[in-house]
Enzyme design. Structure first.
Site, PDB file in Angstrom:
ATOM      1  N   ARG A  15       0.830  -1.195   0.000  1.00  0.00           N
ATOM      2  CA  ARG A  15       0.000   0.000   0.000  1.00  0.00           C
ATOM      3  C   ARG A  15       0.873   1.258   0.000  1.00  0.00           C
ATOM      4  O   ARG A  15       2.080   1.197   0.211  1.00  0.00           O
ATOM      5  CB  ARG A  15      -0.914  -0.002   1.239  1.00  0.00           C
ATOM      6  N   LYS A  75       1.541   2.101   7.365  1.00  0.00           N
ATOM      7  CA  LYS A  75       1.891   1.321   8.547  1.00  0.00           C
ATOM      8  C   LYS A  75       2.744   2.133   9.516  1.00  0.00           C
ATOM      9  O   LYS A  75       3.319   3.167   9.171  1.00  0.00           O
ATOM     10  CB  LYS A  75       2.645   0.041   8.144  1.00  0.00           C
ATOM     11  N   TYR A  94      -1.195   4.712  10.612  1.00  0.00           N
ATOM     12  CA  TYR A  94      -1.554   3.748  11.654  1.00  0.00           C
ATOM     13  C   TYR A  94      -0.366   3.598  12.601  1.00  0.00           C
ATOM     14  O   TYR A  94       0.785   3.554  12.151  1.00  0.00           O
ATOM     15  CB  TYR A  94      -1.887   2.379  11.045  1.00  0.00           C
ATOM     16  N   HIS A  96      -0.857   1.787  16.293  1.00  0.00           N
ATOM     17  CA  HIS A  96      -1.054   0.588  17.128  1.00  0.00           C
ATOM     18  C   HIS A  96       0.031   0.510  18.211  1.00  0.00           C
ATOM     19  O   HIS A  96       0.796  -0.452  18.299  1.00  0.00           O
ATOM     20  CB  HIS A  96      -1.041  -0.680  16.264  1.00  0.00           C
ATOM     21  N   GLU A 118      -6.097   4.866  13.684  1.00  0.00           N
ATOM     22  CA  GLU A 118      -7.001   3.924  14.352  1.00  0.00           C
ATOM     23  C   GLU A 118      -7.724   4.490  15.558  1.00  0.00           C
ATOM     24  O   GLU A 118      -8.624   3.837  16.097  1.00  0.00           O
ATOM     25  CB  GLU A 118      -6.257   2.636  14.747  1.00  0.00           C
ATOM     26  N   ASP A 270      -2.556  -6.628  15.304  1.00  0.00           N
ATOM     27  CA  ASP A 270      -1.955  -5.289  15.366  1.00  0.00           C
ATOM     28  C   ASP A 270      -2.018  -4.715  16.777  1.00  0.00           C
ATOM     29  O   ASP A 270      -1.182  -3.879  17.149  1.00  0.00           O
ATOM     30  CB  ASP A 270      -2.675  -4.339  14.409  1.00  0.00           C
TER      31      ASP A 270
END
Length: 372
Positions: A15, A75, A94, A96, A118, A270
């Site tokens: 991505r 990511k 993101y 996490h 998120e 995740d």
């Protein structure tokens, strides 16, 4: 603002943080966009497409991190990336953080302002920037689980949909949120026998209405969870507590009651995973076996379908990204939903579940922003 988008470097992550279409939007707002050469290769967008959209192509991620006021990724930053972040820079991706103390420490030391997709919220209490990837991951969980169930991949050798005269496979989905809904939809579409377990009776009623009886709903207790897991050929872990580490609902001891060759797909990996025996895997080596049960715990599942997932992600992240580029920290101060996405700011943790999970002092984002 100078907005930068590096190429993703996580294992088999195809991505990209910005599509050429998204770049056009940033440029139309008066911003300059830097794209690392080859960043869009995984979605079939070459450097020429980004140049046509108004971006400047740079030769390395180092150039992005050194020059950009805001870095847009998919990511969480890897060690080689977080060491290049700096105070005064905005990171939009993101994160996490709850199960990842090393990344958290790296972001704190960098001084960066880190906004996590998120934990951004909306007026309905949802997580709009997480939802599209949850939709993709939920659907992929059934594809991955069905493949892992094949005997050649270590599974029981069960076809989820069965055939005339042979019963279908049994799928248990733990968690009735976005991931759970889409996992159940895919599994039911294949003809599997599906059970969704959740602790919210209103959500179970809603799911019962959505599926019109095609999927079973079950209130989550220790007994009901064990029964459903023991009966299943495929178990999907779809539990989410926003920002926090996932609870370990299926213990190592419970594996002994499962069918040999059954498959676990932990979509919550995740956030640390909701199975006690889960640890993150990659698309290169997606599965491992514990006590005869196959575990699929890939931490970036949507990266396997980058064309679909990148478009879906950009559709969700663009509006807030433009707000950050247009107004900087003021956008966080003015929009409580975007402010909920603020996890780290200038060496301080600003998200309560992350602070509680990792033992840091929590600093209210309203207090640390100091926007005049």
């Amino acid at each position: 603002m100078l907005v930068g988008c590096p190429k993703e470097i996580k294992n088999h992550e195809y991505r990209v943080g910005l599509t050429p279409g998204a770049v056009r939007e940033y440029v139309a707002h008066g911003h300059k966009v830097l794209i690392e050469t080859g960043a869009g290769g995984g979605i079939g967008a070459d450097d020429g497409a980004y140049i046509a959209a108004g971006a400047e192509i740079v030769g390395s991620a180092k150039d992005i991190f050194a020059r950009a006021d805001m870095v847009v990724k998919v990511k969480e930053p890897q060690p080689s990336e977080w060491t290049q972040l700096r105070e005064g820079q905005i990171l939009y991706t993101y994160l996490h953080l709850a199960p990842d103390p090393e990344q958290t420490k790296g972001l704190l030391e960098s001084g960066v302002t880190a906004v996590a997709y998120e934990t951004v919220t909306d007026d309905r209490g949802g997580l709009p920037l997480l939802a599209p990837m949850s939709e993709v991951a939920g659907r992929l969980a059934i594809q991955a689980g069905a493949t892992a169930l094949q005997k050649a991949h270590g599974g029981r050798g069960v076809l989820l949909g069965g055939v005339p005269g042979v019963l279908p496979g049994k799928v248990t989905v733990i968690g009735g949120g976005v991931v759970g809904l889409h996992s159940a939809r895919m599994a039911a579409g294949l003809g599997a026998e599906v059970t969704i377990i959740d602790r919210s009776l209103p959500r179970l009623r809603q799911l019962d209405d959505i599926f019109a009886g095609r999927v079973r709903t079950l209130y989550s207790t220790i007994d009901s969870l064990e029964q459903a897991v023991f009966a299943a050929d495929l178990v999907v872990g779809a539990v989410l507590i926003p920002g926090a580490a996932a609870p370990k609902l299926v213990t190592r001891e419970m594996l002994s009651g499962m069918k040999k060759g059954a498959v676990i797909v932990d979509v919550a990996i995740d956030q640390g995973g909701c199975f006690e025996t889960s640890h993150a895997t990659t698309h290169s080596h997606p599965t491992y076996e514990v006590d005869g049960v196959v575990h699929y715990c890939v931490a970036n599942m949507p990266g396997a379908v980058p064309v679909t997932s990148t478009e879906a992600l950009n559709n969700a992240t663009l509006m807030h990204g433009l707000a950050l580029a247009d107004r900087g920290l003021r956008a966080l101060a003015e929009d409580r939903h975007l402010r909920n996405g603020l996890n780290v700011h200038r060496g301080r943790i600003t998200n309560r579940p992350v602070a509680e999970a990792l033992g840091y002092e929590m600093h209210a984002p309203e207090m640390v922003l100091n926007v005049a």
